[in-house]
Each structure stands twice: as C-alpha cells, then as structure tokens.
Scaffold this motif. Structure first.
Motif, PDB file in Angstrom:
ATOM      1  N   THR A 132       0.808  -1.224   0.000  1.00 60.06           N
ATOM      2  CA  THR A 132       0.000   0.000   0.000  1.00 60.06           C
ATOM      3  C   THR A 132       0.837   1.268   0.000  1.00 60.06           C
ATOM      4  OG1 THR A 132      -0.137  -0.158   2.420  1.00 60.06           O
ATOM      5  CG2 THR A 132      -1.947  -1.129   1.156  1.00 60.06           C
ATOM      6  N   SER A 133       2.123   1.163   0.360  1.00 55.93           N
ATOM      7  CA  SER A 133       2.999   2.335   0.316  1.00 55.93           C
ATOM      8  C   SER A 133       4.439   1.869   0.147  1.00 55.93           C
ATOM      9  CB  SER A 133       2.859   3.180   1.589  1.00 55.93           C
ATOM     10  OG  SER A 133       3.217   2.423   2.733  1.00 55.93           O
ATOM     11  N   PHE A 134       5.266   2.746  -0.443  1.00 53.01           N
ATOM     12  CA  PHE A 134       6.643   2.388  -0.766  1.00 53.01           C
ATOM     13  C   PHE A 134       7.568   3.566  -0.504  1.00 53.01           C
ATOM     14  CE2 PHE A 134       3.927  -0.345  -3.194  1.00 53.01           C
ATOM     15  CZ  PHE A 134       4.587  -1.571  -3.254  1.00 53.01           C
ATOM     16  N   GLN A 135       8.785   3.258  -0.092  1.00 54.57           N
ATOM     17  CA  GLN A 135       9.808   4.279   0.058  1.00 54.57           C
ATOM     18  C   GLN A 135      10.426   4.563  -1.302  1.00 54.57           C
ATOM     19  OE1 GLN A 135      12.862   3.535   3.073  1.00 54.57           O
ATOM     20  NE2 GLN A 135      14.369   4.496   1.725  1.00 54.57           N
ATOM     21  N   VAL A 136      10.422   5.810  -1.700  1.00 56.03           N
ATOM     22  CA  VAL A 136      10.996   6.215  -2.980  1.00 56.03           C
ATOM     23  C   VAL A 136      12.087   7.244  -2.704  1.00 56.03           C
ATOM     24  CG1 VAL A 136      10.560   7.346  -5.196  1.00 56.03           C
ATOM     25  CG2 VAL A 136       8.871   5.772  -4.259  1.00 56.03           C
ATOM     26  N   GLY A 137      13.321   6.867  -2.981  1.00 57.68           N
ATOM     27  CA  GLY A 137      14.431   7.767  -2.693  1.00 57.68           C
ATOM     28  C   GLY A 137      14.784   7.702  -1.220  1.00 57.68           C
ATOM     29  N   PHE A 138      14.637   8.814  -0.521  1.00 51.76           N
ATOM     30  CA  PHE A 138      14.993   8.895   0.884  1.00 51.76           C
ATOM     31  C   PHE A 138      13.947   8.222   1.762  1.00 51.76           C
ATOM     32  CE2 PHE A 138      16.561  12.828  -1.203  1.00 51.76           C
ATOM     33  CZ  PHE A 138      17.897  12.469  -1.228  1.00 51.76           C
ATOM     34  N   ALA A 139      14.378   7.800   2.939  1.00 49.99           N
ATOM     35  CA  ALA A 139      13.476   7.103   3.868  1.00 49.99           C
ATOM     36  C   ALA A 139      12.272   7.957   4.243  1.00 49.99           C
ATOM     37  CB  ALA A 139      14.250   6.692   5.120  1.00 49.99           C
ATOM     38  N   SER A 140      12.444   9.264   4.207  1.00 44.45           N
ATOM     39  CA  SER A 140      11.356  10.164   4.594  1.00 44.45           C
ATOM     40  C   SER A 140      10.295  10.311   3.503  1.00 44.45           C
ATOM     41  CB  SER A 140      11.916  11.544   4.933  1.00 44.45           C
ATOM     42  OG  SER A 140      12.598  12.093   3.804  1.00 44.45           O
ATOM     43  N   ASN A 141      10.598   9.847   2.298  1.00 38.38           N
ATOM     44  CA  ASN A 141       9.651  10.007   1.188  1.00 38.38           C
ATOM     45  C   ASN A 141       8.914   8.700   0.957  1.00 38.38           C
ATOM     46  OD1 ASN A 141       8.259  11.185  -0.955  1.00 38.38           O
ATOM     47  ND2 ASN A 141       9.796  10.521  -2.449  1.00 38.38           N
ATOM     48  N   VAL A 142       7.732   8.597   1.519  1.00 41.05           N
ATOM     49  CA  VAL A 142       6.884   7.410   1.364  1.00 41.05           C
ATOM     50  C   VAL A 142       5.698   7.779   0.484  1.00 41.05           C
ATOM     51  CG1 VAL A 142       5.428   5.728   2.553  1.00 41.05           C
ATOM     52  CG2 VAL A 142       7.581   6.482   3.594  1.00 41.05           C
ATOM     53  N   LEU A 143       5.514   7.037  -0.597  1.00 39.26           N
ATOM     54  CA  LEU A 143       4.419   7.284  -1.527  1.00 39.26           C
ATOM     55  C   LEU A 143       3.396   6.165  -1.426  1.00 39.26           C
ATOM     56  CD1 LEU A 143       6.271   8.488  -4.760  1.00 39.26           C
ATOM     57  CD2 LEU A 143       5.124   9.885  -3.032  1.00 39.26           C
ATOM     58  N   ARG A 144       2.134   6.541  -1.357  1.00 43.97           N
ATOM     59  CA  ARG A 144       1.045   5.569  -1.333  1.00 43.97           C
ATOM     60  C   ARG A 144       0.648   5.206  -2.765  1.00 43.97           C
ATOM     61  NH1 ARG A 144       0.980   8.970   2.682  1.00 43.97           N
ATOM     62  NH2 ARG A 144       0.545   8.233   4.777  1.00 43.97           N
ATOM     63  N   THR A 145       0.356   3.941  -2.967  1.00 42.92           N
ATOM     64  CA  THR A 145      -0.071   3.495  -4.299  1.00 42.92           C
ATOM     65  C   THR A 145      -1.565   3.792  -4.448  1.00 42.92           C
ATOM     66  OG1 THR A 145      -0.258   1.303  -3.282  1.00 42.92           O
ATOM     67  CG2 THR A 145       1.655   1.711  -4.700  1.00 42.92           C
ATOM     68  N   GLN A 146      -1.866   4.972  -4.941  1.00 45.67           N
ATOM     69  CA  GLN A 146      -3.251   5.414  -5.063  1.00 45.67           C
ATOM     70  C   GLN A 146      -3.391   6.292  -6.309  1.00 45.67           C
ATOM     71  OE1 GLN A 146      -3.987   7.621  -1.441  1.00 45.67           O
ATOM     72  NE2 GLN A 146      -2.482   9.200  -1.906  1.00 45.67           N
ATOM     73  N   TRP A 147      -4.630   6.415  -6.770  1.00 50.90           N
ATOM     74  CA  TRP A 147      -4.854   7.159  -8.014  1.00 50.90           C
ATOM     75  C   TRP A 147      -4.431   8.632  -7.913  1.00 50.90           C
ATOM     76  CZ3 TRP A 147      -7.668  11.525  -8.264  1.00 50.90           C
ATOM     77  CH2 TRP A 147      -8.703  11.728  -7.374  1.00 50.90           C
TER      78      TRP A 147
END
Length: 388
Positions: free
Chosen positions: A347-362
């Motif tokens: 449902t969410s993934f770290q992209v780049g830095f640990a502080s940047n978490v992106l949710r898999t949503q529209w």
C-alpha cells in the motif's frame, strides 16, 4: 573521517531535495471516506508526498452532498488547507462512491453542480471537482504503480522455467475499493494473436462493481457468524455476476501486478506483504487467512485499536467489518489471472529517501499525468481522460 562525512552527507542530502515544482492537493473522495495528499516534484527529481490528510478528517463526499451539507464539507476542506500556499491548486476527485450514488438515484447531478459552484467560489477558483470513471481510475492507478515500480521495486522477477526477466514492460495493477475494483493489464502479454494485437490499445482497463460496502451490509443482515453460509454465498455470487457482466477474462490475465488499496492491505495482513509471489501462493495464504477469520470471527476491536494507534476508531472499525468480505472479493478477483501471473501486495513504498513514502493510489497517478500534460484547471473529467 570518511564515515563521519558520509553520515553527514546522508543527513544533508534530503534537506537539499527541496520543492522545485508547484504543489497540487488531490482529495480522494471514495465510497466510505475522503483523504487528501499534497504532491510536488522536488529538486532530487522525485515526486514527494508533502502532506497526507487521512480519512478521519473530511467526511465522505457523496452522502454529504446528498444531505445538502455542501458548505460544511467545503468549509472543512478550506480549514485543512489554511496553512498551505494560498495559490495551491486543489483537485477534488470522485470515484466509485459518487458513481454508485448517481446510478442508484441517491444523488442528482444538479446537487453536484451546486457543489461545484460553491467549491469554486469558496476557493476563489483554485479548487475544482473531477468525476472519474472506473477506467480513468484504473489508468491513474497504473501510472502510480509504474512510477513506484521504477523507483522502489527490483527490476527483475523469476520465471517458472528458471531464470529471470524484467518487469518494467509487464507491470499492471489490481485495486479494490469500497464500491469498485480496477484492473490494468498489458494487451501483448495476454496470448492474443499478433495480428489482433495491432489494432488494440497497449494497455487495457477493467472496472468491476464489487460493492464491498454492500457485502458488509449483507454480513450485518445475516450475522457475522454465518460467513460459511448465506453471507459467504452472497458475496461469492455477487462477484461472479459482476465478472460475467463485463465479460471478464477468467483465468487469462498475465503479467506482474501490484495489488493496492484495500486488497493490498488484506494481502499484507495475510502474510503477503512487500514481496513478489506467484498466484498459487497468494491464493493459499489468503485462503488460510479467510479460514482463520471464519473460525475466530475477527480480531477483537479493542486489540486492533491498541495496535493501530495512528488510525481513527472509525477506520479501524470499518476494516474490521471489511476483512472477511474483502478477502472473499480479493480471492474472486484473483480468478481472473493466469496461473503464471505474479503479485506484489503493498500500500505504500519508500521512494528515494526514507522520509519520502508514496502511497499506491490514483491521486499519485493524477499528479504524474497532470504534471506531464499540464492539464489546465477547469477541464472536465472527459477531457482529462484523453490526456492521461
């Protein structure tokens, strides 16, 4: 000194990744909740979710409009945005919940038109409503999933005959929400004859009216202890009816699919979290999880609240009721896929830095499409579709 300097660099680099593009606030108005994400492109050239407002802050939009609570909903949104850039663009996007309310006659278009006018007036033209079809929702989810796959997943997967192959050109999406479920898949992977593929779109989208909320209501009617009987049969029959109605390609879909939203959450709970699994393992663990829940009738709500302190009691209570029918729906959706398909539940993934978490949503997919094509404010959802 080398280790000290590298540590300082690791701490300093995230600070240097400052916002480099205009932020966009996207409100996801689903069938059971409303949540908001603010996105921008930072100087590290990655998309960041600068702020996330969970579902216990904004009421569900469709019932609010139906009840004539337009102004109260908009006032709440404006209050949430009061500390943001006064020129921030705001997109209020509606999906399965509003589609369902319109189809059932619980909501009239004239009420939506009134909401649009009040929203524009209150935001001085910064905010707009966009009504998305199921196919549009699936397309935006696919954009989000492809972006995350590129930056957060391993580029290869194993093959059943041995060896590995890249996943970049085969990543699809399976998403399940409160009212509908979306699937996006690659045409060329589906065993279609090459001549027929030429005239078909590269990617195809399915939207199924899976009605999780109705399944929950059925459980309330029949009683939670009857999941082995009437409520189970109702949910299973409903899924087959919906799949048959759209001519679903049962047992045929191939590729690597990110399973997101509620289906991703139940997969994580079943022990499928954050790893690539073949279809047989996904079905095995989900089936075991379903049988376990049928035996114990779900975890005690007080225990769940103690474990999930960051979530509101309302969202925890909803998920507790949703767990069994959601697992049944997810298992039914997996029937559409080939035995050679692979799945990644998350449902969410770290992209780049640990502080940047992106949710898999529209909303993430919308931001990516909006950024690329510079969709101007005021376009209708039909016009957006051609640009996504």
């Amino acid at each position: 000194f080398g280790s000290i300097s590298s540590t300082i660099l690791r701490l300093l680099v995230p600070l240097l990744a400052t916002m480099s593009g205009p932020p966009v606030a996207v409100v996801d108005c689903g069938s059971g909740s409303s949540r908001m994400s603010i996105y921008s492109r930072h100087s590290d050239n990655l998309v960041h979710e600068d702020r996330y407002v969970p579902s216990n802050n904004l009421p569900t939009l469709a019932p609010a409009i139906a009840a004539g609570e337009h102004k109260a909903w908009i006032a709440k949104l404006m209050d949430i945005l009061k500390d943001e850039d006064p020129n921030i663009r705001v997109v209020v996007g509606t999906t399965g919940g509003l589609r369902k309310a319109l189809a059932q006659g619980k909501l009239q278009q004239v009420q939506i038109d009134t909401f649009v006018q009040l929203l524009s007036s209150a935001s001085h033209g910064r905010a707009q409503l966009m009504q998305f079809s199921g196919e549009q929702e699936a397309e935006m989810e696919l954009k989000a999933v492809r972006y995350i796959a590129k930056h957060a997943l391993l580029p290869m997967r194993p093959t059943f005959g041995g060896g590995t192959q890249p996943i970049e050109d085969e990543v699809g999406v399976l998403s399940c929400g409160g009212a509908s479920s979306q699937i996006a898949y690659h045409t060329a992977l589906q065993g279609t004859e090459r001549e027929k593929v030429k005239g078909m779109p590269k990617t195809q989208f399915l939207s199924l009216n899976t009605n999780l909320l109705d399944a929950i209501q059925a459980a309330r009617e029949y009683g939670h202890q009857t999941w082995r009987g009437s409520a189970f049969a109702y949910t299973e029959d409903l899924m087959w009816q919906r799949t048959s109605a759209i001519g679903g390609p049962i047992g045929k879909l191939r590729g690597t699919f990110l399973v997101i939203e509620l289906a991703g959450a139940i997969g994580k709970e079943a022990g499928l979290a954050d790893r690539l699994v073949p279809k047989r393992e996904a079905i095995q663990l989900l089936t075991q999880h379903l049988e376990s829940m049928q035996r114990v009738a779900g975890k005690d709500l007080k225990i769940a609240m103690a474990e999930e302190k960051a979530k509101s009691p309302q969202s925890i209570s909803f998920f507790q009721e949703a767990r069994v029918p959601l697992t049944i729906i997810t298992l039914a959706l997996l029937d559409l896929f080939s035995s050679q398909a692979w799945f990644f539940f998350g449902t969410s993934f770290q992209v780049g830095f640990a502080s940047n978490v992106l949710r898999t949503q529209w909303p993430l997919g919308f931001f990516l499409a909006d950024e690329k094509s510079a969709i101007p404010a005021g376009l209708t959802s039909q016009q957006v579709q051609s640009k996504l």
